[in-house]
Write a protein that holds these residues in place. Sequence first.
Motif, PDB file in Angstrom:
ATOM      1  N   THR A 205       0.762  -1.121  -0.109  1.00 37.04           N
ATOM      2  CA  THR A 205       0.032  -0.006  -0.147  1.00 37.04           C
ATOM      3  C   THR A 205       0.921   1.208   0.027  1.00 37.04           C
TER       4      THR A 205
ATOM      5  N   PRO B 130       0.368   5.290   4.663  1.00 37.10           N
ATOM      6  CA  PRO B 130       0.423   4.571   5.813  1.00 37.10           C
ATOM      7  C   PRO B 130      -0.426   4.961   6.966  1.00 37.10           C
ATOM      8  N   THR B 131      -1.222   5.891   6.697  1.00 37.88           N
ATOM      9  CA  THR B 131      -1.960   6.441   7.862  1.00 37.88           C
ATOM     10  C   THR B 131      -3.548   6.225   7.656  1.00 37.88           C
ATOM     11  N   SER B 132      -3.793   5.508   6.667  1.00 39.12           N
ATOM     12  CA  SER B 132      -5.430   5.097   6.378  1.00 39.12           C
ATOM     13  C   SER B 132      -5.513   3.549   5.794  1.00 39.12           C
ATOM     14  N   THR B 133      -6.664   3.088   5.901  1.00 42.72           N
ATOM     15  CA  THR B 133      -6.936   1.728   5.577  1.00 42.72           C
ATOM     16  C   THR B 133      -7.097   1.826   4.062  1.00 42.72           C
ATOM     17  N   ASP B 134      -5.853   1.847   3.437  1.00 45.25           N
ATOM     18  CA  ASP B 134      -5.715   1.917   1.902  1.00 45.25           C
ATOM     19  C   ASP B 134      -6.081   0.276   1.436  1.00 45.25           C
ATOM     20  N   THR B 135      -6.161   0.493  -0.130  1.00 44.47           N
ATOM     21  CA  THR B 135      -6.013  -0.817  -0.788  1.00 44.47           C
ATOM     22  C   THR B 135      -4.762  -1.462  -0.689  1.00 44.47           C
ATOM     23  N   GLN B 136      -4.832  -2.674  -0.527  1.00 50.93           N
ATOM     24  CA  GLN B 136      -3.732  -3.446  -0.866  1.00 50.93           C
ATOM     25  C   GLN B 136      -3.531  -4.022  -2.108  1.00 50.93           C
TER      26      GLN B 136
END
Lengths: 117, 118
Positions: A97, A100-106
Amino acid sequence: GAVVSQHPSRVICKSGTSVKIECRSLDFQATTMFWYRQFPKQSLMLMATSNEGSKATYEQGVEKDKFLINHASLTLSTLTVTSAHPEDSSFYICSATYSPTSTDTQYFGPGTRLTVL
Amino acid sequence: AQKVTQAQTEISVVEKEDVTLDCVYETRDTTYYLFWYKQPPSGELVFLIRRNSFDEQNEISGRYSWNFQKSTSSFNFTITASQVVDSAVYFCALSEEEDGGSQGNLIFGKGTKLSVKP
């Protein structure tokens, strides 16, 4: 965009040898990379999470000394299976991803099939 | 605790049939994200969709559609007019947002193997 590559795609090795698998983000800087293991016909199991420049965080039950992870740059992480044994044979998949600070797409690599004889 | 359940292990349909893949999740967080990934026989995971917990709008993308229902903790995936190329294992996944806004890990369901026969 968001392409992740893995090398090699397949590897066969003898028991007792070490194998290194590379995971690269091709068109973005990956602040976080993940390593998964998938047994045949089963789901993915997270092995460890690595952030560039720091030590990897291993999931419970994953041996740090056996599965060495290095995330030396923002585009490369490596997984080294040390002293491989037949039970280490599996499909290893990395993902990356860039936030680093949000739930982003893998975004996942194509996987590496390891066979230990 | 987080958990993702895909109760359907295998589904077999004939081409052009519609098929729905079920996904039920468990989480105590109010902020979370749901994903669907496709894994064809080649093994590579292909990202299909991400949905956050505050957006319950259903989504349609071509022959694919997703039905997110917080009331039943479900995030089902429907393929309309299925094709042989849709044959793959489909994984539903959940990710929570950790304290400080950092990324939580993806928790995968066990996957549903879809076989579309000509």
